[in-house]
Write an enzyme that holds these catalytic residues in place. Structure first.
Site, PDB file in Angstrom:
ATOM      1  N   LYS A  52     -22.505  19.192  11.859  1.00 11.19           N
ATOM      2  CA  LYS A  52     -21.912  19.420  10.536  1.00 11.19           C
ATOM      3  C   LYS A  52     -22.892  18.987   9.440  1.00 11.19           C
ATOM      4  O   LYS A  52     -23.041  19.682   8.421  1.00 11.19           O
ATOM      5  CB  LYS A  52     -20.579  18.661  10.421  1.00 11.19           C
ATOM      6  CG  LYS A  52     -19.493  19.313  11.268  1.00 11.19           C
ATOM      7  CD  LYS A  52     -18.276  18.433  11.507  1.00 11.19           C
ATOM      8  CE  LYS A  52     -17.358  19.138  12.519  1.00 11.19           C
ATOM      9  NZ  LYS A  52     -16.200  18.341  12.920  1.00 11.19           N
ATOM     10  N   GLN A  96     -13.335  12.832  11.896  1.00 12.55           N
ATOM     11  CA  GLN A  96     -13.654  13.451  13.183  1.00 12.55           C
ATOM     12  C   GLN A  96     -12.634  13.017  14.244  1.00 12.55           C
ATOM     13  O   GLN A  96     -12.373  11.837  14.426  1.00 12.55           O
ATOM     14  CB  GLN A  96     -15.082  13.050  13.614  1.00 12.55           C
ATOM     15  CG  GLN A  96     -15.554  13.706  14.887  1.00 12.55           C
ATOM     16  CD  GLN A  96     -15.666  15.225  14.771  1.00 12.55           C
ATOM     17  OE1 GLN A  96     -16.217  15.746  13.799  1.00 12.55           O
ATOM     18  NE2 GLN A  96     -15.135  15.941  15.743  1.00 12.55           N
ATOM     19  N   ASP A 119     -10.593  20.381   6.996  1.00 12.57           N
ATOM     20  CA  ASP A 119     -10.243  20.857   8.353  1.00 12.57           C
ATOM     21  C   ASP A 119      -8.996  21.750   8.332  1.00 12.57           C
ATOM     22  O   ASP A 119      -8.724  22.455   9.299  1.00 12.57           O
ATOM     23  CB  ASP A 119      -9.954  19.650   9.262  1.00 12.57           C
ATOM     24  CG  ASP A 119     -11.093  19.361  10.230  1.00 12.57           C
ATOM     25  OD1 ASP A 119     -11.927  20.267  10.462  1.00 12.57           O
ATOM     26  OD2 ASP A 119     -11.145  18.234  10.770  1.00 12.57           O
TER      27      ASP A 119
END
Ligand code: NAP
Length: 284
Positions: A52, A96, A119
């Site tokens: 990322k 995460q 997300d």
């Protein structure tokens, strides 16, 4: 058979975004900013976070990765999220997953401001997806639709079968396919005669997490096959998908490889989401 290369599509989209970011930076005085929070040292998570950061650098998005020890308490993580929520220079927040077992992931995700939830996992974004309201779309499903469209695959009126009903892939991609006017069947571990169900699919999306699970007898000739799985082949130790690529590729009209398929598009859509959150804020 045509390969849908997520790698190539991602590279093209990232190059476009880099130009856009350059312009927005001049217009708004700063680049978009994505903060990634990693708790613990799970090797898979470390590698995702590194990917990322690399993509953000390519696009010109400022990326900060905050690494916290596995012993971090839930209260400490919630306090950190609160400070990021209130920091005007932070446009996107990503925690995460998976989190260490002593934390309630749902509670942590719900603590992120929904307009910084890049997300697309926050309950408000999930609800708005199902209510067809503006929202941050989850990255993997968003990328899958982009891949189908990039290959000019007709979705409207087609039979789509999605294997897997997780909240991060199976369910949202089913909803997005439905929104594109596919007739969607969601299959799972209790589905009877799965092979016959799959053979009805013009578009087969597989998100189960079992190496090479989908075999040739499950694919209708001419179907488009999207393989979301990321697994280790137990025989070779190499990365492989949920689809037996060698066996299914010759039958399919289009197929995504693993690696180089859905994975890169997921990360690219994360960059798109960060840019969208930034623009919503900047445009007021
Ligand atoms: P998950 O939460 O474990 O869900 C797996 C789903 O597959 C469940 O709905 C399960 O059914 C179903 N399933 C399991 N075994 C099955 C079987 N034998 N027959 C039919 N259905 C079966 O997994 P996930 O998070 O959706 O991830 C799925 C895969 O995609 C994993 O390999 C993951 O690493 C990968 N992934 C890749 C990306 C990417 O960017 N490339 C992103 C996310 C996930 P039940 O509900 O009945 O248990």
């Amino acid at each position: 058979m045509e390969l849908i290369s997520g790698k190539a599509l991602s590279a093209a989209r990232k190059a476009e975004m880099a130009k856009e970011v350059e312009q927005y930076k001049a217009q708004y005085g700063r680049a978009p900013q994505l903060t990634v929070v990693l708790v613990g040292e799970d090797p898979g998570s470390v590698s995702y976070v590194t990917g990322k950061a690399k993509a953000a650098a390519e696009v010109g998005i400022d990326n900060v990765t905050l690494r916290k020890p596995a012993e971090t308490t839930e209260a400490e993580l919630l306090a950190l999220i609160d400070s990021l929520n209130n920091d005007d220079t932070v446009d996107g927040i990503l925690v995460q997953l998976p989190l260490p077992k002593h934390m309630d992931s749902d509670k942590v995700i719900a603590a992120i401001r929904h307009d910084k939830d890049v997300d697309g996992f926050h309950p408000a974004n999930v609800a708005n997806l199902w209510l067809k309201q503006p929202c941050v779309l989850p990255c993997t499903p968003k990328g899958i639709i982009q891949m189908l469209k990039s290959a000019n695959i007709e979705i409207s009126g087609k039979r789509a079968v999605v294997i897997g009903r997780s909240t991060i892939v199976g369910l949202p991609v089913s909803k997005l396919l439905l929104d594109e006017n596919a007739t969607v069947t969601i299959a799972h571990s209790r589905t009877k005669d799965l092979a016959a169900v799959c053979r009805e699919a013009d578009i087969l999306v597989v998100a189960i997490g079992r190496p090479k699970f989908v075999t040739a007898d499950m694919v209708k000739p001419g179907a488009a096959v999207i393989d979301v799985g990321v697994n280790r082949d137990p025989e070779t130790g190499k990365l492989c998908g949920d689809v037996d690529f060698e066996a299914c590729a010759p039958l399919s009209s289009h197929i995504t490889p693993v690696p180089g398929g859905v994975g890169p598009m997921t990360i690219t859509c994360l960059m798109e989401n960060t840019l969208e959150c930034y623009l919503r804020k900047m445009k007021g």
